[in-house]
Write a protein that holds these residues in place. Sequence first.
Motif, PDB file in Angstrom:
ATOM      1  N   THR A 116      -3.300  37.743 -22.924  1.00 53.07           N
ATOM      2  CA  THR A 116      -4.023  36.625 -22.329  1.00 53.07           C
ATOM      3  C   THR A 116      -5.314  36.397 -23.102  1.00 53.07           C
ATOM      4  OG1 THR A 116      -3.148  37.156 -20.130  1.00 53.07           O
ATOM      5  CG2 THR A 116      -5.073  35.709 -20.232  1.00 53.07           C
ATOM      6  N   ARG A 132     -12.468  29.895 -18.605  1.00 57.00           N
ATOM      7  CA  ARG A 132     -12.424  31.215 -17.968  1.00 57.00           C
ATOM      8  C   ARG A 132     -13.529  32.060 -18.595  1.00 57.00           C
ATOM      9  NH1 ARG A 132      -8.318  28.566 -16.407  1.00 57.00           N
ATOM     10  NH2 ARG A 132      -6.546  29.488 -15.319  1.00 57.00           N
ATOM     11  N   ARG A 155     -13.717  40.843 -15.550  1.00 59.48           N
ATOM     12  CA  ARG A 155     -14.028  40.053 -14.351  1.00 59.48           C
ATOM     13  C   ARG A 155     -14.527  38.687 -14.802  1.00 59.48           C
ATOM     14  NH1 ARG A 155     -14.238  41.607  -9.437  1.00 59.48           N
ATOM     15  NH2 ARG A 155     -14.433  43.805 -10.017  1.00 59.48           N
ATOM     16  N   LEU A 156     -14.013  37.629 -14.158  1.00 64.33           N
ATOM     17  CA  LEU A 156     -14.390  36.265 -14.503  1.00 64.33           C
ATOM     18  C   LEU A 156     -15.550  35.777 -13.645  1.00 64.33           C
ATOM     19  CD1 LEU A 156     -10.877  34.597 -14.901  1.00 64.33           C
ATOM     20  CD2 LEU A 156     -12.211  35.905 -16.568  1.00 64.33           C
ATOM     21  N   SER A 181     -15.564  33.326 -11.822  1.00 65.77           N
ATOM     22  CA  SER A 181     -15.006  32.918 -10.526  1.00 65.77           C
ATOM     23  C   SER A 181     -14.863  34.084  -9.553  1.00 65.77           C
ATOM     24  CB  SER A 181     -13.632  32.282 -10.738  1.00 65.77           C
ATOM     25  OG  SER A 181     -12.729  33.241 -11.280  1.00 65.77           O
ATOM     26  N   GLY A 182     -15.032  35.314 -10.082  1.00 67.34           N
ATOM     27  CA  GLY A 182     -14.824  36.505  -9.274  1.00 67.34           C
ATOM     28  C   GLY A 182     -13.458  37.125  -9.458  1.00 67.34           C
ATOM     29  N   GLU A 183     -12.543  36.423 -10.120  1.00 65.51           N
ATOM     30  CA  GLU A 183     -11.202  36.949 -10.341  1.00 65.51           C
ATOM     31  C   GLU A 183     -11.242  38.166 -11.265  1.00 65.51           C
ATOM     32  OE1 GLU A 183      -6.881  35.542 -12.239  1.00 65.51           O
ATOM     33  OE2 GLU A 183      -8.603  34.168 -12.202  1.00 65.51           O
ATOM     34  N   ALA A 184     -10.481  39.184 -10.928  1.00 62.14           N
ATOM     35  CA  ALA A 184     -10.350  40.375 -11.758  1.00 62.14           C
ATOM     36  C   ALA A 184      -9.000  40.327 -12.467  1.00 62.14           C
ATOM     37  CB  ALA A 184     -10.458  41.631 -10.907  1.00 62.14           C
ATOM     38  N   ILE A 185      -9.027  40.556 -13.778  1.00 63.46           N
ATOM     39  CA  ILE A 185      -7.793  40.549 -14.574  1.00 63.46           C
ATOM     40  C   ILE A 185      -7.622  41.932 -15.197  1.00 63.46           C
ATOM     41  CG2 ILE A 185      -6.574  39.518 -16.527  1.00 63.46           C
ATOM     42  CD1 ILE A 185      -8.089  36.964 -16.064  1.00 63.46           C
TER      43      ILE A 185
END
Length: 430
Positions: A28, A133, A149-150, A152-156
Motif C-alpha cells: 500500500t 492519506r 497511523r493516518l 484520520s485516526g485510521e491504523a494500518i
Amino acid sequence: MDHAVVIGASIAGLLSAAALHRRFAQVTVLDRDTLPAVDAHRRGAGQSRHAHGLLARGSETMDELLPGLSAELVAQGAIRGDLQDRARHVHGGRRLARGHSGLTGLLVSRPLLEGQVRRRVSALPGVRVLAERAVTGLLTRAGSVTGVRLASGEAIPADLVVDASGRGSRTPFWLGELGCRPPREERVAIDLRYATREFRRRDDHLAGDLVAIVAPTPEVPRAGVALALEDERWVVTLAAYGEDPPFAPADFAAYAATLTAPDLHHLITAAEPLGEPRAYHTPAAIRRRYERLTSFPGGLLVTGDAVCAFNPLYGQGMTVAAMEARALLDPDLGAAAFFRRIAAVVDTPWELTVGADLRMPVGDGRVPAKARLIGAYLDRFHAAAEHDAELTRRFLRVTNLYDPPQSLMSPPALLRVLRSGAQRAVPVPA
C-alpha cells in the motif's frame, strides 16, 4: 510476508513499491496529496516544472523494476539518444569532446515519467496507491514498527514500513518518540535558485542535438540546462548560487549569455517561448546518516530524499531513488544491512556534488583541502577532455553513476590527462 506500506507516492515511493510487490502479498502506497488523474505536475514534486534529468543508470534500473517502461515512454514521445554524441557538455568552462559513449539517455518530462510509473505500479497485483492519506505516526510493539497511523485516526498494520516521504520526512522525529537517537544530519548550504521557461522545439535548434549542459564554475557560479522533451518542446533552466535568474524573455536570454558557453543563449533567442516561467529554490543539500546508527527499530526503512536530498542541478535524485529501490530486492531487509547498501549508492553522487558545491561562493567560504585538490584535478581533466573523447566518455560514466570517481584517476586516465597537458605545453611553430 503479507503487507508492506510505503509512505509517499514519489518516484522513490512508487519504485519502492515495484520492488516490494515481488516480496509481499500486498503493498500500500500512501500519499498525503491529491494525485493527478493525468500526466500533470504533482503538488509534492516542487521541481517537476524544471529541467529534470534521468541518468542512463536510472533509466536502466527503472526498466529492471518495471520491464518495458522506457519503451512505453518512447511510444508516448520521450526521446532516446547517446549522452555524448547527441549532447553538449561544458564543464569547468571547457566544451568536452564528442564521441559515442554507449550511454543511452531518456529525455522525458517529470509528469509523463511519474504518471507512467504510477500507472504501471498501480496495475501490479496486490498494490494499492492511495491519495489524501497523511501519515502522522507509527504503530509499534516491543520496539518494532508494526504499521502507520493516518491523520484520520485510521491504523494500518504492516510487516514493513518504508518512508519515502522526501526532505520533510518525519522519521527523525518518530525515532525520538520511540526513544531512539535520530541520524546525524549533514547539511551543505547551496542557496540554489532556478528560473525555467519552455520553448517550441525545431529540428534545426542546436544543430539537432538533444541536450545542452553548461555547468557552473567558481568564477561563474551560474549554470544552464536545455533538454528536448516530448510534444516538440525544450525545457530550459537557468540556475545560480545566491541570486535569482530573471524571468522576462529579454532578461532570461541576457542572463544565459553570461554563462561560460553561448549555446543556451543561442537557443533561447531562436526559439518561441511557451507558457509561463517558473522559479524554484533549494537552500541546502541534506544527507541523513542512517547507516551510522547503532540501533534502529525493526520493520522500518527509509529511502529517497528522506535519506539524501541532493543538489538538484546535477540530476541524480531519480536515479539514486531507483537504485535504492532495487536494494529492496536483496534478501536481507534488516535496517542495518539496507542502510549500508544504500549508503554505498549515495556515496558517489554525494561526493561529486558536495565537492563541486563547496567550491562555489556560498556557505562560510571554507573549502576542505580534499575538495580543493579534486577540483584542481578535475579542471585539468576537463581541459584534456576538450580534445579527448575517451576522457569525456569516462567522465560521463562517472556522472551517470556507473563508475566511481576514482576511475577518473586510474593510471590510463591519468596518463591521458598528463599527455594532453604536455602536448599543449609544446610551443606552436611560428
